[in-house]
Design an enzyme around this catalytic site. Sequence first.
Site, PDB file in Angstrom:
ATOM      1  N   GLY A 322       1.287  -1.259   0.306  1.00 32.86           N
ATOM      2  CA  GLY A 322       0.150   0.015  -0.042  1.00 32.86           C
ATOM      3  C   GLY A 322       0.672   1.599  -0.254  1.00 32.86           C
ATOM      4  N   VAL A 326       9.437  -3.295  -2.460  1.00 33.09           N
ATOM      5  CA  VAL A 326      10.759  -3.435  -2.179  1.00 33.09           C
ATOM      6  C   VAL A 326      10.959  -4.272  -3.699  1.00 33.09           C
ATOM      7  CG1 VAL A 326      10.988  -5.300  -1.610  1.00 33.09           C
ATOM      8  CG2 VAL A 326       9.381  -4.362  -0.660  1.00 33.09           C
ATOM      9  N   ASP A 436      -1.857  -8.604  11.581  1.00 32.65           N
ATOM     10  CA  ASP A 436      -1.569  -8.285  10.418  1.00 32.65           C
ATOM     11  C   ASP A 436      -0.889  -9.905   9.641  1.00 32.65           C
ATOM     12  OD1 ASP A 436      -2.961  -7.260   7.709  1.00 32.65           O
ATOM     13  OD2 ASP A 436      -0.887  -6.539   7.564  1.00 32.65           O
TER      14      ASP A 436
END
Length: 599
Positions: A322, A326, A436
Amino acid sequence: MHLGRFVCTKFSLLHLFLLCCGAKTLPYQCQKPSSCGQILNISHPFGLKGDPGNCSEEPLYQLECENDNTVFYSKALKYYVLAINYQDSTIRVVDAGLLQRNNCSSLPFRSFSSYDLQDDFLYLRQMGMATVLYLSCENPVDSSHYIDTRPCTHGVYNPANRSSMERQYYSYVMLGNRNVSEIADHCRIDMVVKSSSPTIYSENLSYADIHNQLLYGFQLGYSWVNPDLDHCGFLCMSGIITADLFGNAASLIALIIVVGRLCTLPLVVAFLIYKWRRRHLSMFDMVEDFLQSQNNLMPIKYSFSEIKKMTNGFKTMLGEGGYSFVYKGKLRSGRIVAVKILGKSKCNGQEFINEVITIGRIHHANVVQLIGFCAERSKRALVYEFMANGSLEKYIFSQESGTSLSCKKMYEISIGVARGIEYLHKGCDMQILHFDIKPHNILLDENFIPKVSDFGLAKLYPIEDSMVPHTAARGTMGYMAPELFYKNIGGISYKADVYSFGMLLMEMVSKRKNLNAFAEHSSQIYFPSWVFDQLSLGKEIEIGEITDEEKEIVKKMVMVSLWCIQMKPSNRPSMNKVVEMLENEVCCLQMPPTPFNLV
């Protein structure tokens, strides 16, 4: 036009003059000194809670007096005040846990973090500050840098008690500013303590000596004046000039009434712009100050130019989220790494700090390792160990050939993930709630060993807290525990991660989303419901062509998953128990109740 600007300018000066010289300086002047125990003449900017006074405002820093001990609370953490130096604006404090038993077996209540002491006025005095690392090692370490703690802490400090694995741990402390790469591979950092003692680096100190040095505490600096009012002194000194400009009191009142409407809107706009800029600058400063204070413990600090160089100009992207991208990188040593570049998010740097404070000191086979970081104003990056096989997600949901894993391999991965989460909950000096857990955040190395990653939503709480303060719903739909939405179900605790793990485990078994509107049979749209019905009826769970051994593995994973996703948090097992259940034979497991009610 020029007249209006002139009048507004004078009005602004008058407003600041009245605000600074009238409203803000009077309370500081009226405060009466007070004392508690050995701390005498406590005065501005400090004050004791409950002290009678004739001031209209509370002191900038409120202290408390408990059994003749002067106490300072910061974010629910307790510190004893040892000294206040009004000349150099410092206060020396010590973690109250170090004084619990009045001997060297006493330990701090928690690991040190300057973030816990961060506010608008306090800051850590780095000069002369020493760091003490508490380490637990699976094997003995023969090094003068490792100082054995067992003569003092035997029976008190035992990290093995916080893990389901029955192991012998060797406990040490280490002095000095150390990079995590210098810590032995079989050792982990369990606690960090700071000291401003001038003699802590003396030679041949035993752990008892070091403990006594820690009792000296550490220094914090403070600001005497609210930074928003930096110019008050100048304005107050210039009061006579301001009075001359505006005349007598009647003229002042008339002037305020006449120009009030002219000046109010631009003044408000200017003030809001100023506050916005200051808040954002403070956010950047907070991130940088925090990391600077932790730099002696954190992995390597890189400049942004070094980040660009190691990623070859951000050439190879590995993935995106979001608020992050990477990239594949390479260190000068030749080691391959993953570099996570954080973009702008609504969290104002909080996600970045969360990742650093949660995994910066963690050494565990099933938690991703943070190698380095970059923090240059708005440019932030995290450098992780490279996980050659990417995320678990593609091995569960991808239809591509070559991405399928055997049932046995999925089972081994599930145990590794469970151990990683268990360590976060019970293996550190603070319990870390991830919030998460999902396939995307489970990374696999070249040997398919799983590692829990992405701690942007994580929260830290004291180990002894069975329930944590209510937090806004956080996580990913489909994996979030119901108590994050419905308060009447139960309090929020580590059981929220247990629920998420259960939903993950169910998807690992079925290799599909738990909710699938396109399922072959309508009864299988919500897989957990279908699989519970199959077990209740004594039927085998048919998932492709699998061997008898694999059928046992599937049944075990499903039963553990159904225990984890119980609607009521109190009915869910701890991760310690989850690991035990996964490692036991399926015949040892009890049939779980239906997970979909609150009974």
